[in-house]
Scaffold this active site. Structure first.
Site, PDB file in Angstrom:
ATOM      1  N   CYS A  86      96.742   6.276 -13.635  1.00  0.00           N
ATOM      2  CA  CYS A  86      95.985   5.262 -12.388  1.00  0.00           C
ATOM      3  C   CYS A  86      94.472   5.956 -11.889  1.00  0.00           C
ATOM      4  O   CYS A  86      93.735   6.071 -13.029  1.00  0.00           O
ATOM      5  CB  CYS A  86      96.975   5.033 -11.712  1.00  0.00           C
ATOM      6  SG  CYS A  86      96.192   3.659 -10.909  1.00  0.00           S
ATOM      7  N   HIS A 100     100.966   2.805 -14.890  1.00  0.00           N
ATOM      8  CA  HIS A 100     101.830   3.459 -13.857  1.00  0.00           C
ATOM      9  C   HIS A 100     103.167   3.686 -14.799  1.00  0.00           C
ATOM     10  O   HIS A 100     104.778   3.059 -14.182  1.00  0.00           O
ATOM     11  CB  HIS A 100     102.155   3.409 -11.938  1.00  0.00           C
ATOM     12  CG  HIS A 100     101.550   3.188 -11.323  1.00  0.00           C
ATOM     13  ND1 HIS A 100     101.029   4.996 -10.923  1.00  0.00           N
ATOM     14  CD2 HIS A 100     100.052   2.169 -11.133  1.00  0.00           C
ATOM     15  CE1 HIS A 100     100.465   4.571 -10.363  1.00  0.00           C
ATOM     16  NE2 HIS A 100      99.632   3.316 -10.015  1.00  0.00           N
ATOM     17  N   GLU A 153     105.294   5.872 -14.003  1.00  0.00           N
ATOM     18  CA  GLU A 153     106.670   5.852 -13.424  1.00  0.00           C
ATOM     19  C   GLU A 153     107.706   4.716 -12.828  1.00  0.00           C
ATOM     20  O   GLU A 153     107.910   5.153 -11.970  1.00  0.00           O
ATOM     21  CB  GLU A 153     106.283   7.607 -12.297  1.00  0.00           C
ATOM     22  CG  GLU A 153     104.997   6.857 -10.819  1.00  0.00           C
ATOM     23  CD  GLU A 153     103.814   6.441 -11.579  1.00  0.00           C
ATOM     24  OE1 GLU A 153     102.764   6.836 -10.335  1.00  0.00           O
ATOM     25  OE2 GLU A 153     103.498   6.481 -12.980  1.00  0.00           O
TER      26      GLU A 153
END
Length: 218
Positions: free
Chosen positions: A81, A195, A197
């Site tokens: 990011c 992202h 994750e």
């Protein structure tokens, strides 16, 4: 066991990243200790917030030199990011130029779209031969951002961080009228605007690809 440090400099969604990396079965530590970051097999540089503030926080923690030193020593770094954005030369958040780390050339500017930020899932145009996107080239990833890099180049302000034969691979994404770098790979550096994750199985596969790229080489 492969060791990963998630570098904590006060600007990142660090807990979710730690969980996502831990799920890979590696040894993961959240720390702001530069020596531990240098010693780890891989380092994740997350980032959430304003570009200039993130760069300042990273420098205050010694993270800028840590990134430079790891790249010079061919040690893997993953930026996520704003952790992608700070690797470039300059950011223009709020219309005011701010100096980034200068690892790569390019500028961080606001998305050109009817709705900003981009918040949600989007597909990407994976770079040919991408290590990160192997097996998930046609999957969707989760984005939350208002700024992007549409003009990435392989050399930034800081020289001597890469080998001449390090391939420069850019994965692109389209949102509104912006076409921007969703991921960039060069030598030991891998960075994503989205992202991983938060990107379900596709993100987990990407993180596994990243870890496997150096864990199997040890």
């Amino acid at each position: 066991m492969t060791s990963i440090v998630v570098f904590d400099y006060g600007f990142g969604n660090v807990r979710s990243m730690v969980r996502a990396v831990a799920n890979l079965g590696v040894d993961v530590e959240l720390t702001s200790d530069v020596d531990k970051a240098m010693a780890a097999d891989g380092v994740v540089v997350p980032g959430v917030g304003a570009f200039a503030a993130c760069v300042e926080g990273l420098r205050r923690a010694g993270g800028d030199d840590m990134v430079y030193d790891r790249l010079r020593e061919r040690k893997p770094v993953l930026g996520v990011c704003v952790g992608l954005q700070v690797m470039f030369d300059t950011g223009y958040e709020g219309g005011v130029p701010a100096e980034g780390l200068g690892v790569l050339g390019g500028s961080v500017r606001q998305l050109k779209a009817p709705v900003v930020p981009q918040m949600g899932w989007n597909t990407v145009d994976a770079a040919a031969g991408s290590t990160l996107l192997k097996g998930v080239e046609r999957e969707r990833f989760y984005f939350v951002h208002s700024y992007c890099v549409s003009d990435p180049t392989p050399e930034g302000r800081v020289q001597g961080l890469f080998e001449p034969d390090d391939e420069f691979k850019v994965t692109w994404c389209d949102y509104g009228s912006s076409r921007f770098a969703a991921a960039v790979e060069r030598g030991p550096l891998s960075i994503t605007q989205f992202h991983p994750e938060k990107s379900a199985q596709a993100g987990a596969t990407l993180l596994r690809n990243w870890v496997d790229s150096f864990a199997t080489a040890r």
